[in-house]
Design an enzyme around this catalytic site. Structure first.
Site, PDB file in Angstrom:
ATOM      1  N   ASP A 128      48.750  39.853  43.032  1.00  0.00           N
ATOM      2  CA  ASP A 128      49.645  40.720  43.807  1.00  0.00           C
ATOM      3  C   ASP A 128      49.295  40.663  45.291  1.00  0.00           C
ATOM      4  O   ASP A 128      48.153  40.879  45.680  1.00  0.00           O
ATOM      5  CB  ASP A 128      49.547  42.161  43.310  1.00  0.00           C
ATOM      6  CG  ASP A 128      49.911  42.296  41.831  1.00  0.00           C
ATOM      7  OD1 ASP A 128      50.207  41.277  41.189  1.00  0.00           O
ATOM      8  OD2 ASP A 128      49.883  43.430  41.324  1.00  0.00           O
ATOM      9  N   ASP A 166      44.624  38.791  49.529  1.00  0.00           N
ATOM     10  CA  ASP A 166      45.205  39.554  50.636  1.00  0.00           C
ATOM     11  C   ASP A 166      44.449  40.842  50.966  1.00  0.00           C
ATOM     12  O   ASP A 166      44.887  41.601  51.818  1.00  0.00           O
ATOM     13  CB  ASP A 166      46.659  39.908  50.312  1.00  0.00           C
ATOM     14  CG  ASP A 166      46.777  40.897  49.165  1.00  0.00           C
ATOM     15  OD1 ASP A 166      46.091  40.701  48.140  1.00  0.00           O
ATOM     16  OD2 ASP A 166      47.559  41.862  49.282  1.00  0.00           O
ATOM     17  N   ASP A 204      43.966  35.631  43.823  1.00  0.00           N
ATOM     18  CA  ASP A 204      44.497  36.955  43.522  1.00  0.00           C
ATOM     19  C   ASP A 204      45.978  36.796  43.157  1.00  0.00           C
ATOM     20  O   ASP A 204      46.604  35.778  43.472  1.00  0.00           O
ATOM     21  CB  ASP A 204      44.324  37.837  44.764  1.00  0.00           C
ATOM     22  CG  ASP A 204      44.871  39.233  44.580  1.00  0.00           C
ATOM     23  OD1 ASP A 204      44.633  39.837  43.512  1.00  0.00           O
ATOM     24  OD2 ASP A 204      45.539  39.736  45.508  1.00  0.00           O
TER      25      ASP A 204
END
Length: 174
Positions: free
Chosen positions: A10, A128, A8
């Site tokens: 961001d 995240d 990922d």
């Protein structure tokens, strides 16, 4: 067949601002240790790296293309300068309410790439959000969760990129 790290962007490589859009250079900040760790992972392991990111409404008035691409291209340029290269970058532009099959945790945006022969049981999604863990589950690979909280479906939960490097480095190469 190749082993892949689906990473990922961001909140995983760069910090995510409150408005969840990295659309200025002022918003652009790397997570501590991420560049060093990714550089070492790239040099010392046999994983191919693929960026997989949801960018809500990219290309709409709420998130114009001209705001997204300069910071994104700078991220890629900085990482490439440290030997970190992504074989592919997949960006889903839909909104959550669109329920698009291309949006994480859906796998549709990866269909063409997956057809190239991936050793999914030896691959990881690093992210995240719970949607990243869901993507790992839907792909049939493992999840590394960038969080202080443990998740039962993640093989590792940490905010320390050095922990991720050491975990992946400890896995024997083939």
């Amino acid at each position: 067949m190749k082993k892949v790290l689906f990473i990922d962007r961001d909140g995983t490589i760069i910090t995510e601002p409150l408005d969840e859009q990295v659309d200025t250079f002022e918003d652009l900040r790397f997570l501590p240790g991420v560049i060093t760790a990714l550089s070492r992972i790239s040099a010392e392991t046999d994983y191919e790296m693929v960026m997989v990111t949801n960018q809500d409404g990219l290309g709409t008035p709420s998130f114009p293309e001209e705001s997204f691409w300069p910071p994104h291209n700078k991220v890629i340029q900085i990482l490439e300068g440290e030997g970190i290269r992504f074989a592919e970058v997949f960006i889903d532009r839909t909104f959550p309410e669109d329920n698009a099959p291309t949006r994480k945790p859906g796998t549709a945006m990866l269909t063409r790439y997956l057809a190239s022969g991936i050793e999914l049981e030896s691959s990881y999604v690093i992210g995240d959000r719970v949607t990243d863990i869901g993507l790992a589950k839907n792909l049939g690979c493992k999840a590394i969760y960038i969080s202080d909280k443990k998740h039962p479906d993640a093989v590792l939960s940490t905010r320390d990129w050095n922990d991720i490097y050491m975990f992946l480095k400890a896995i024997p190469r083939r």
